[in-house]
Design an enzyme around this catalytic site. Structure first.
Site, PDB file in Angstrom:
ATOM      1  NE  ARG A   1       8.202   6.319 -28.618  1.00 54.02           N
ATOM      2  CZ  ARG A   1       8.849   7.441 -28.991  1.00 54.02           C
ATOM      3  NH1 ARG A   1      10.042   7.712 -28.500  1.00 54.02           N
ATOM      4  NH2 ARG A   1       8.286   8.271 -29.847  1.00 54.02           N
TER       5      ARG A   1
ATOM      6  CG  ASN B   1      -9.956  -3.467 -17.447  1.00 49.24           C
ATOM      7  OD1 ASN B   1     -10.118  -4.418 -16.703  1.00 49.24           O
ATOM      8  ND2 ASN B   1     -10.801  -2.434 -17.483  1.00 49.24           N
ATOM      9  CG  PHE B   2     -12.947  -0.368 -22.619  1.00 48.85           C
ATOM     10  CD1 PHE B   2     -13.929   0.223 -21.852  1.00 48.85           C
ATOM     11  CD2 PHE B   2     -13.129  -0.439 -23.991  1.00 48.85           C
ATOM     12  CE1 PHE B   2     -15.080   0.734 -22.432  1.00 48.85           C
ATOM     13  CE2 PHE B   2     -14.272   0.066 -24.588  1.00 48.85           C
ATOM     14  CZ  PHE B   2     -15.258   0.654 -23.801  1.00 48.85           C
ATOM     15  CB  SER B   3     -10.224  -4.540 -25.506  1.00 50.09           C
ATOM     16  OG  SER B   3      -9.940  -3.267 -26.034  1.00 50.09           O
TER      17      SER B   3
ATOM     18  CG  ASP C   1      -3.953   6.580 -25.523  1.00 47.89           C
ATOM     19  OD1 ASP C   1      -3.803   7.806 -25.362  1.00 47.89           O
ATOM     20  OD2 ASP C   1      -5.029   5.989 -25.316  1.00 47.89           O
TER      21      ASP C   1
ATOM     22  CD  GLU D   1      -2.449  -2.977 -20.565  1.00 46.25           C
ATOM     23  OE1 GLU D   1      -1.434  -2.877 -21.307  1.00 46.25           O
ATOM     24  OE2 GLU D   1      -3.405  -2.195 -20.611  1.00 46.25           O
TER      25      GLU D   1
ATOM     26  CB  ALA E   1      -5.779   0.376 -22.121  1.00 44.89           C
TER      27      ALA E   1
ATOM     28  CG  ASP F   1      -7.351 -17.236 -24.904  1.00 44.67           C
ATOM     29  OD1 ASP F   1      -7.070 -18.450 -24.906  1.00 44.67           O
ATOM     30  OD2 ASP F   1      -8.153 -16.724 -25.702  1.00 44.67           O
TER      31      ASP F   1
END
Length: 306
Positions: A82, A196-198, A77, A153, A194, A182
């Protein structure tokens, strides 16, 4: 258009042996079809150490991004992100061939590479447009000091590990809440799997046009993930009272420092990112495959299912 007028960009993670070998096969196939393979100026030096690049164009030197028909990406990814940055000035769709691990953005796995190249040459693919984000940073005087974009994001984060960031969130010109945290992730549907999921944000199907807003470790009662309209404008201000500075990261690739008083404004970009698709597939199946989700016991759709 004659075959020689066709230009196919190859974006490569050139530090891996398997990827370099795959690049060689693709360059050979593109040449054999009479089209012109192209590599980026960033990739060319490393590839040239290991491959013959005779007859291969260089993007931005002898080939303009507007003339690229399609970009084939070998990598995970990160390499696809890139590539999205590389072709941003043109209209070329991106075809990702997963050489990494999860490879959520990739269309196919490395085992299907030869067939993928054949279909690219035959123009046997569809193009899916993904919502991208336009990002602006304003200073305390409301002057624009930085502009960029994101496919996954835009994240406002604290710059110092030991310090908390004091922010206020705004949606469509109205203040929502202020808190210490944070950071704050503002994600597209593509980016919902990505960062957001974590961070515990919602997974958004690509066909759902929306923007997710997810506070990171916020010290507040109302600091839940939000899903807002794709036409909403989300702003995150670093309050003057904050004890440290922040930093903006877009797709983990483009960054800008955020002093107290800075304001990050995120909205839908007028230019989507275009992904080439070879195999129409349900997004549910992609989630199951990429995250290896357990589906044992599923009986399947029945005649009485709605």
């Amino acid at each position: 258009m004659t075959p020689s007028d066709r230009r196919i960009l190859l974006v490569v993670h050139a530090r891996r042996d398997d990827t370099v070998h795959a690049a060689e096969r693709i360059l050979t196939a593109v040449r054999a079809a009479g089209a012109t393979p192209v590599v980026s100026a960033e990739d060319r030096p490393e590839l040239a150490e290991r491959l013959s690049l005779e007859g291969v164009g260089t993007l931005g030197v002898d080939v303009d991004v507007a003339d690229v028909e399609l970009a084939i990406v070998l990598g995970g990814d990160g390499t696809i992100l890139r590539a999205a940055e590389t072709v941003r000035g043109g209209t070329a769709p991106i075809l990702g061939i997963n050489m990494g691990h999860v490879g959520f953005l990739a269309e196919i796995e490395r085992d299907d590479m030869d067939d993928a190249v054949r279909r690219v040459i035959a123009r046997d693919y569809t193009v899916e447009e993904r919502l991208a984000l336009a990002v602006r940073v304003l200073d305390a005087d409301d002057s624009v000091i930085f502009e960029t974009w994101a496919l996954n994001e835009a994240t406002v984060e604290k710059a110092s590990r030991e310090r908390m960031l004091e922010v206020v969130m705004e949606v469509d010109g109205r203040p929502l809440s202020s808190f210490g945290c944070d950071g704050v992730v503002v994600a597209s549907p593509t980016g919902s799997t990505a960062y957001n999921f974590s961070a515990g944000g919602p997974v958004i199907w690509p066909t759902v046009e929306a923007i997710a807003v997810v506070p990171l470790s916020a010290h507040a009662l109302f600091a839940r993930p939000l899903v807002v309209s794709p036409d909403a404008t989300v702003a995150v201000e670093v309050l003057e009272r904050t004890s440290g500075s922040g930093i903006l990261w877009c797709d983990g690739r483009r960054s800008h420092e955020l002093p107290p008083g800075a304001r990050v404004v995120v909205r839908r970009s007028s230019r989507p990112v275009r992904l080439a698709r070879l195999h129409p597939a349900a997004f549910t199946d992609r989630l199951v495959r990429k995250f290896r989700l357990p589906v044992t016991g599923w009986r399947g759709a029945t005649g009485g299912a709605v």
